[in-house]
Design a protein around this motif. Structure first.
Motif, PDB file in Angstrom:
ATOM      1  N   PHE A  64      44.663  31.338  63.589  1.00  0.00           N
ATOM      2  CA  PHE A  64      44.015  30.042  63.664  1.00  0.00           C
ATOM      3  C   PHE A  64      44.925  28.826  63.518  1.00  0.00           C
ATOM      4  O   PHE A  64      44.493  27.708  63.733  1.00  0.00           O
ATOM      5  N   SER A  65      46.162  29.008  63.159  1.00  0.00           N
ATOM      6  CA  SER A  65      47.003  27.835  62.924  1.00  0.00           C
ATOM      7  C   SER A  65      47.521  27.255  64.236  1.00  0.00           C
ATOM      8  O   SER A  65      47.442  27.873  65.292  1.00  0.00           O
ATOM      9  N   HIS A  66      48.081  26.091  64.133  1.00  0.00           N
ATOM     10  CA  HIS A  66      48.634  25.399  65.300  1.00  0.00           C
ATOM     11  C   HIS A  66      49.952  26.008  65.759  1.00  0.00           C
ATOM     12  O   HIS A  66      50.487  25.626  66.794  1.00  0.00           O
ATOM     13  N   ALA A  67      50.480  26.967  65.022  1.00  0.00           N
ATOM     14  CA  ALA A  67      51.752  27.592  65.384  1.00  0.00           C
ATOM     15  C   ALA A  67      51.662  28.252  66.764  1.00  0.00           C
ATOM     16  O   ALA A  67      52.612  28.174  67.555  1.00  0.00           O
ATOM     17  N   ASN A  68      50.532  28.878  67.067  1.00  0.00           N
ATOM     18  CA  ASN A  68      50.360  29.504  68.380  1.00  0.00           C
ATOM     19  C   ASN A  68      50.339  28.453  69.488  1.00  0.00           C
ATOM     20  O   ASN A  68      50.919  28.653  70.556  1.00  0.00           O
ATOM     21  N   VAL A 117      56.952  26.387  75.594  1.00  0.00           N
ATOM     22  CA  VAL A 117      57.249  27.054  76.857  1.00  0.00           C
ATOM     23  C   VAL A 117      56.694  26.269  78.047  1.00  0.00           C
ATOM     24  O   VAL A 117      57.401  26.024  79.020  1.00  0.00           O
ATOM     25  N   SER A 118      55.427  25.870  77.965  1.00  0.00           N
ATOM     26  CA  SER A 118      54.758  25.318  79.149  1.00  0.00           C
ATOM     27  C   SER A 118      54.786  23.790  79.246  1.00  0.00           C
ATOM     28  O   SER A 118      54.659  23.249  80.336  1.00  0.00           O
ATOM     29  N   SER A 119      54.911  23.106  78.117  1.00  0.00           N
ATOM     30  CA  SER A 119      54.861  21.650  78.164  1.00  0.00           C
ATOM     31  C   SER A 119      55.753  21.024  77.083  1.00  0.00           C
ATOM     32  O   SER A 119      55.273  20.545  76.061  1.00  0.00           O
ATOM     33  N   TYR A 160      55.032  19.109  73.364  1.00  0.00           N
ATOM     34  CA  TYR A 160      55.646  19.631  72.131  1.00  0.00           C
ATOM     35  C   TYR A 160      56.368  18.492  71.403  1.00  0.00           C
ATOM     36  O   TYR A 160      56.196  18.295  70.205  1.00  0.00           O
ATOM     37  N   LYS A 161      57.156  17.734  72.166  1.00  0.00           N
ATOM     38  CA  LYS A 161      57.902  16.614  71.578  1.00  0.00           C
ATOM     39  C   LYS A 161      56.949  15.541  71.064  1.00  0.00           C
ATOM     40  O   LYS A 161      57.183  14.945  70.012  1.00  0.00           O
ATOM     41  N   ASN A 162      55.873  15.291  71.782  1.00  0.00           N
ATOM     42  CA  ASN A 162      54.893  14.303  71.357  1.00  0.00           C
ATOM     43  C   ASN A 162      54.222  14.725  70.047  1.00  0.00           C
ATOM     44  O   ASN A 162      53.966  13.897  69.181  1.00  0.00           O
ATOM     45  N   ARG A 167      57.331  14.965  67.389  1.00  0.00           N
ATOM     46  CA  ARG A 167      58.247  13.819  67.484  1.00  0.00           C
ATOM     47  C   ARG A 167      59.709  14.254  67.603  1.00  0.00           C
ATOM     48  O   ARG A 167      60.617  13.513  67.233  1.00  0.00           O
ATOM     49  N   MET A 168      59.915  15.483  68.095  1.00  0.00           N
ATOM     50  CA  MET A 168      61.266  15.984  68.368  1.00  0.00           C
ATOM     51  C   MET A 168      61.154  17.162  69.322  1.00  0.00           C
ATOM     52  O   MET A 168      60.109  17.812  69.389  1.00  0.00           O
ATOM     53  N   ASN A 169      62.242  17.449  70.045  1.00  0.00           N
ATOM     54  CA  ASN A 169      62.213  18.593  70.970  1.00  0.00           C
ATOM     55  C   ASN A 169      62.458  19.895  70.202  1.00  0.00           C
ATOM     56  O   ASN A 169      62.794  19.880  69.009  1.00  0.00           O
TER      57      ASN A 169
END
Length: 149
Positions: free
Chosen positions: A46-50, A57-59, A63-65, A68-70
């Motif tokens: 259930f966590s946001h880790a998935n 991988v896809s966006s 991810y950076k947004n 706030r980092m790549n």
């Protein structure tokens, strides 16, 4: 068995004995405390880790947004803070990984959510988030001190 006492004393004695025998019977049972809520035990589901794995991988832009980092910068920061925020697993439960701790902290700093709001994103209890975020921020300050004025 015959007792030589006035009837009032005998009545009082009978009440005391009856009360003593009845002490455990009429007590309300305390509600059992739960060590951890069931949905929090399923943190890996259930966590946001998935979601973050998928975004990486896809966006990469999303991810950076979110953090706030790549992902490269996140990996470097994770390597630096891991020795300070790593916890050991116990017989009772699995420790929250340094990656999850850093995700939660960066998510908190980026979003401004309360701990109660963040617990649903991270699947980590609000009280635990309070400890994790403070500890992780201290570790970040320690490892990035040379970059701070």
């Amino acid at each position: 068995m015959h007792l030589n006492m006035p009837s009032n004393d005998a009545a009082c004695l009978a009440i005391i004995i009856a009360a003593a025998c009845d002490v455990g019977v009429n007590k309300r049972k305390r509600k059992q405390r739960v060590w951890m809520k069931e949905w929090l035990k399923k943190r890996s589901l259930f966590s946001h880790a998935n979601l973050l794995k998928e975004l990486q991988v896809s966006s990469p832009l999303d991810y950076k947004n979110y953090l706030r980092m790549n992902s490269t910068t996140f990996g470097e920061l994770l390597a630096l803070v891991t020795p300070y925020i790593q916890k050991k697993d116990t017989i009772l439960r699995e420790a929250i990984s340094p990656k999850q701790r850093l995700f939660a902290t960066l998510g908190y700093l980026a979003s401004g959510l309360t701990f109660e709001g963040l617990k649903f994103e991270t699947a980590i209890a609000a009280q635990t988030l309070g400890h994790i975020i403070i500890e992780t921020c201290e570790a970040i300050i320690k490892v990035l001190k040379k970059y701070l004025k």
